[in-house]
Design an enzyme around this catalytic site. Structure first.
Site, PDB file in Angstrom:
ATOM      1  N   LYS A 207       0.823  -1.220   0.000  1.00 31.83           N
ATOM      2  CA  LYS A 207       0.000   0.000   0.000  1.00 31.83           C
ATOM      3  C   LYS A 207       0.856   1.268   0.000  1.00 31.83           C
ATOM      4  O   LYS A 207       2.013   1.258   0.397  1.00 31.83           O
ATOM      5  CB  LYS A 207      -0.970  -0.022   1.177  1.00 31.83           C
ATOM      6  CG  LYS A 207      -2.112  -0.991   0.906  1.00 31.83           C
ATOM      7  CD  LYS A 207      -3.306  -0.797   1.795  1.00 31.83           C
ATOM      8  CE  LYS A 207      -4.413  -1.747   1.337  1.00 31.83           C
ATOM      9  NZ  LYS A 207      -5.475  -1.887   2.314  1.00 31.83           N
TER      10      LYS A 207
ATOM     11  N   ARG B  89      -3.708 -10.020   4.824  1.00 30.63           N
ATOM     12  CA  ARG B  89      -4.055 -10.016   3.398  1.00 30.63           C
ATOM     13  C   ARG B  89      -2.833  -9.542   2.616  1.00 30.63           C
ATOM     14  O   ARG B  89      -2.346  -8.437   2.858  1.00 30.63           O
ATOM     15  CB  ARG B  89      -5.247  -9.077   3.199  1.00 30.63           C
ATOM     16  CG  ARG B  89      -5.802  -9.041   1.801  1.00 30.63           C
ATOM     17  CD  ARG B  89      -7.015  -8.103   1.750  1.00 30.63           C
ATOM     18  NE  ARG B  89      -7.610  -8.103   0.426  1.00 30.63           N
ATOM     19  CZ  ARG B  89      -7.169  -7.376  -0.584  1.00 30.63           C
ATOM     20  NH1 ARG B  89      -6.150  -6.552  -0.433  1.00 30.63           N
ATOM     21  NH2 ARG B  89      -7.768  -7.439  -1.762  1.00 30.63           N
TER      22      ARG B  89
HETATM   23  C1  9MG Z   1     -10.210  -5.419  -0.895  1.00 27.02           C
HETATM   24  N1  9MG Z   1      -9.223  -4.848   0.006  1.00 27.02           N
HETATM   25  C2  9MG Z   1      -8.203  -4.011  -0.341  1.00 27.02           C
HETATM   26  N2  9MG Z   1      -7.511  -3.663   0.751  1.00 27.02           N
HETATM   27  C3  9MG Z   1      -8.101  -4.295   1.801  1.00 27.02           C
HETATM   28  C4  9MG Z   1      -7.865  -4.317   3.177  1.00 27.02           C
HETATM   29  O1  9MG Z   1      -6.898  -3.601   3.732  1.00 27.02           O
HETATM   30  N3  9MG Z   1      -8.667  -5.068   3.949  1.00 27.02           N
HETATM   31  C5  9MG Z   1      -9.689  -5.782   3.406  1.00 27.02           C
HETATM   32  N4  9MG Z   1     -10.464  -6.513   4.240  1.00 27.02           N
HETATM   33  N5  9MG Z   1      -9.972  -5.782   2.104  1.00 27.02           N
HETATM   34  C6  9MG Z   1      -9.186  -5.049   1.320  1.00 27.02           C
END
Ligand code: 9MG
Length: 263
Positions: A204, A239
């Site tokens: 990010k 994630r």
């Molecule tokens: C779809 N998506 C993109 N970034 C995300 C994040 O930080 N958390 C979750 N739950 N979904 C995300």
């Protein structure tokens, strides 16, 4: 949780996995690299992204969900805010709903409830196309926490058992760099909500900003560092686009855990 975007325009892997076969191969690679869940998304929610029509989302999402469900032994999470996408993906074998809008879109609460699936409720201030224009909070951790508490209550009122819920502060979703860093530093506060915490920091822009403008492909090490900090502060699902590296970081963290004072 491995990230699989079947979109032309996601910030990191946009356009790479748009065919059913390419998506399936990437899901398999992430499974072999150690992912327990694959998060399939068909609408980009990067800052500035334009919304897609529901039909377009369904056309991108469902064939990939079906292919993974029939060919791989992995839990499929569907990254969607659409009630119809939740319902149809669940019928095809999806095992979890990941909603960056925390079931606030029309009919989403009822649809998610009816699937019987676990649901991740994420915090976002605003909508993707405008969310980074001027995000404002008095206290980001208190407001994220209050929002998640309100959405948990809405889910329970709609018949969704608490045990089905996960929470996520939504790094980068309507937040400045300082907001994101405060959230990371104070992540343990969200443990008070008593639900499993999922976090997404992989690649990010906050990582790029901290590193003085690092490009998307130069953010891995900072992302791993953020993942381990998050685990230490209570996160239980990470994630990530970089599954093997993230899995190794998690394995190290788990190995030392029996001796940790923070257990
Ligand atoms: C779809 N998506 C993109 N970034 C995300 C994040 O930080 N958390 C979750 N739950 N979904 C995300």
């Amino acid at each position: 949780m491995g990230v699989l975007n079947v979109t032309p325009d996601s910030f990191s892997d946009g356009g790479l996995f748009q065919t059913r076969d390419a998506a399936l191969r990437q899901a398999e690679a992430m499974l072999l690299a150690g992912a327990s869940l694959i998060d399939v998304g068909a609408e980009s929610t990067r800052p500035g992204a334009a919304p897609v029509s529901e039909q377009q989302e369904l056309d991108r999402l469902l064939p990939v969900v079906e292919a993974i469900a029939t060919q791989l032994d992995v839990i499929i999470s569907v990254d969607t805010s659409s009630a119809k996408a939740m319902t149809e993906a669940a019928k095809l074998g999806a095992g979890m709903i990941n909603d960056v809008r925390a079931l606030q879109q029309i009919n989403a609460l009822a649809a998610a409830a009816a699937t019987g699936l676990p649901i991740c409720l994420m915090h976002m201030q605003g909508q993707p196309n405008h969310m980074q224009q001027a995000p404002q909070y008095n206290s980001v951790i208190d407001q994220v926490s209050a929002f998640l508490a309100e959405r948990i209550n809405a889910c329970v009122a709609a018949g969704i058992a608490r045990e089905r819920l996960l929470i996520d502060p939504g790094f980068g979703f309507g937040k400045t760099l300082d907001h994101n860093l405060q959230l990371l530093a104070q992540l343990s506060t969200l443990k008070d909500l008593g639900l499993p915490l999922l976090i997404g920091l992989s690649r990010k822009s906050m990582l790029g900003a901290v590193l003085g403008g690092a490009a998307v492909n130069e953010r891995l090490y900072a992302g791993l560092s953020a993942a381990v900090l998050s685990l230490e502060r209570g996160a239980r699902i990470i994630r990530s686009h970089d599954v093997k590296a993230t899995k190794d970081a998690i394995t190290l963290w788990q190995a030392q855990r029996p001796w940790s004072a923070q257990q």
